[in-house]
Write an enzyme that holds these catalytic residues in place. Sequence first.
Site, PDB file in Angstrom:
ATOM      1  N   ALA A  56       0.853  -1.194   0.000  1.00 29.70           N
ATOM      2  CA  ALA A  56       0.000   0.000   0.000  1.00 29.70           C
ATOM      3  C   ALA A  56       0.891   1.247   0.000  1.00 29.70           C
ATOM      4  O   ALA A  56       1.863   1.309  -0.750  1.00 29.70           O
ATOM      5  CB  ALA A  56      -0.980  -0.038   1.166  1.00 29.70           C
ATOM      6  N   SER A  57       0.617   2.223   0.852  1.00 30.62           N
ATOM      7  CA  SER A  57       1.353   3.492   0.792  1.00 30.62           C
ATOM      8  C   SER A  57       2.792   3.410   1.278  1.00 30.62           C
ATOM      9  O   SER A  57       3.558   4.357   1.086  1.00 30.62           O
ATOM     10  CB  SER A  57       0.609   4.569   1.581  1.00 30.62           C
ATOM     11  OG  SER A  57      -0.458   5.064   0.824  1.00 30.62           O
ATOM     12  N   VAL A  58       3.188   2.309   1.888  1.00 34.22           N
ATOM     13  CA  VAL A  58       4.614   2.129   2.189  1.00 34.22           C
ATOM     14  C   VAL A  58       5.410   2.060   0.890  1.00 34.22           C
ATOM     15  O   VAL A  58       6.618   2.296   0.864  1.00 34.22           O
ATOM     16  CB  VAL A  58       4.816   0.887   3.079  1.00 34.22           C
ATOM     17  CG1 VAL A  58       6.286   0.553   3.267  1.00 34.22           C
ATOM     18  CG2 VAL A  58       4.165   1.122   4.453  1.00 34.22           C
TER      19      VAL A  58
END
Length: 352
Positions: A56-58
Site C-alpha cells: 500500500a502506501s509504504v
Amino acid sequence: MESQLDSIFTHLHKRKGFNGTVLVTKYDKVIYKGAFGFANFKRRDSLNTHTAFQLASVSKQFTAMAIMMLKEQGKLSYEDSVQQFIPNFPYKGITIRQLLTHRSGLSNYTYFSDELWPDRRVPITNEDVLDLMEAHQPRPYYPPNTHYDYSNTGYFLLASIVAKASGMPFSAFMEKNIFGPLQMKNTFTFSDSLVSQTDKVATGHTGGRRKRYPDYLDTVLGDKGIYSTVEDLYKWDQALYTDKLVKRETLEEAFTGSRLKKNKDEDYGFGWRIRPLDNGDTVVYHAGLWHGYTTYLLRNPKDHSALIVLSNVSNGSLRHLKEIQRFLYPVQQGITPVEENATAVPVVNAKP
C-alpha cells in the site's frame, strides 16, 4: 526483549485480531521476528516471514527513492515541471518536488477514475489515468504549492516520470536499480502472474476475514503496488544507512520536513512521514491501507531501530502499535510526553 515482544504480538493476535508478520531491529540487528495467522483463511496456510504483502502506501518511499536516483544521475531535477516528461499533462505549474511533498493540489485519481473509467472489469494503468486527466481535466483541490494535501495522484505521477526519465517501465527500473542490487528477492511490483503465486503472497482480507479480490485500480503504480516481506524490508532499512542507492546528503532531504506551516506532531519529506516520539526521538515512518492489507514501517535513526509490520486483514489491529512503540522507546524521567495522538498509527491510501 524478544520474549516481551513475542508476548505483546501474541496478545495482539489472540485478542485484537492481528494477522500478519513482524520484524523488529535495534542497533541494526534483528531482535524479534514472527508470523501470526494465515496467508489465506480459506486454505488455512500459515504465514511466514518470507510471505509477501501488498505494501500500500509504504510503496511511496520506494517511488521517492527512484526519483532521487534519477536526480543524482542528472536525468531530472526536483524543480522540473511535470510537462518536461509528460508534455500533454494539462495542469501547469506543478514540479516534481511538489509531487514528492504532497503540494500539487491535484484531485485523487482513485475517486475520479471511479466516475470516468468505463468498465471496472478492465484494469487501468498509469497511462490510462494520464489519458483520463488529459481528456477530462478533473478539478484540482487546490492551486499548486498552496497546501499540503496527501496525494496518491502525485505518487502515481512520480512513477510515470520515472518511466519517462529512465526509458524503461517503472517495474523494470525498480527491479534493476533497487530490488535486485539489495537482494530483495521476494519484492516486486503488482502483476497478475506474481500475485497469483499463492504460496508466496498473502491474500488480502476484510475485517471479517473475507477474501478481498484485486480490482481495476491495482494496476496503477507508484502510490501503492509494491509487494514485499518483512525480511526484504529489513534489507531496505539497512541500505538506507549506506550509500548503496544514493548519497547520504541526497537521502537526508527525504527525511527533512517540507510543510510550510509546521505541525508540531508531524511533517513530511520525500515518501516519509516525520514525527517526534514521546521519548523525544524523531522517527521516519509510513503506514498503508489497501484492499485488505495494512502495513507499517518505522525507522529510528538514533538507535538504528525499526518496526516493520505487515497484515493481510484490515481490521484496525495495527492501531494498537502505539503499545509497541512505547515499549521500544520508553519515556525517560524528566521528558514531557507529546500529545497522545502523536503515536497513533494513521490510516492512509484508503478509499471511503
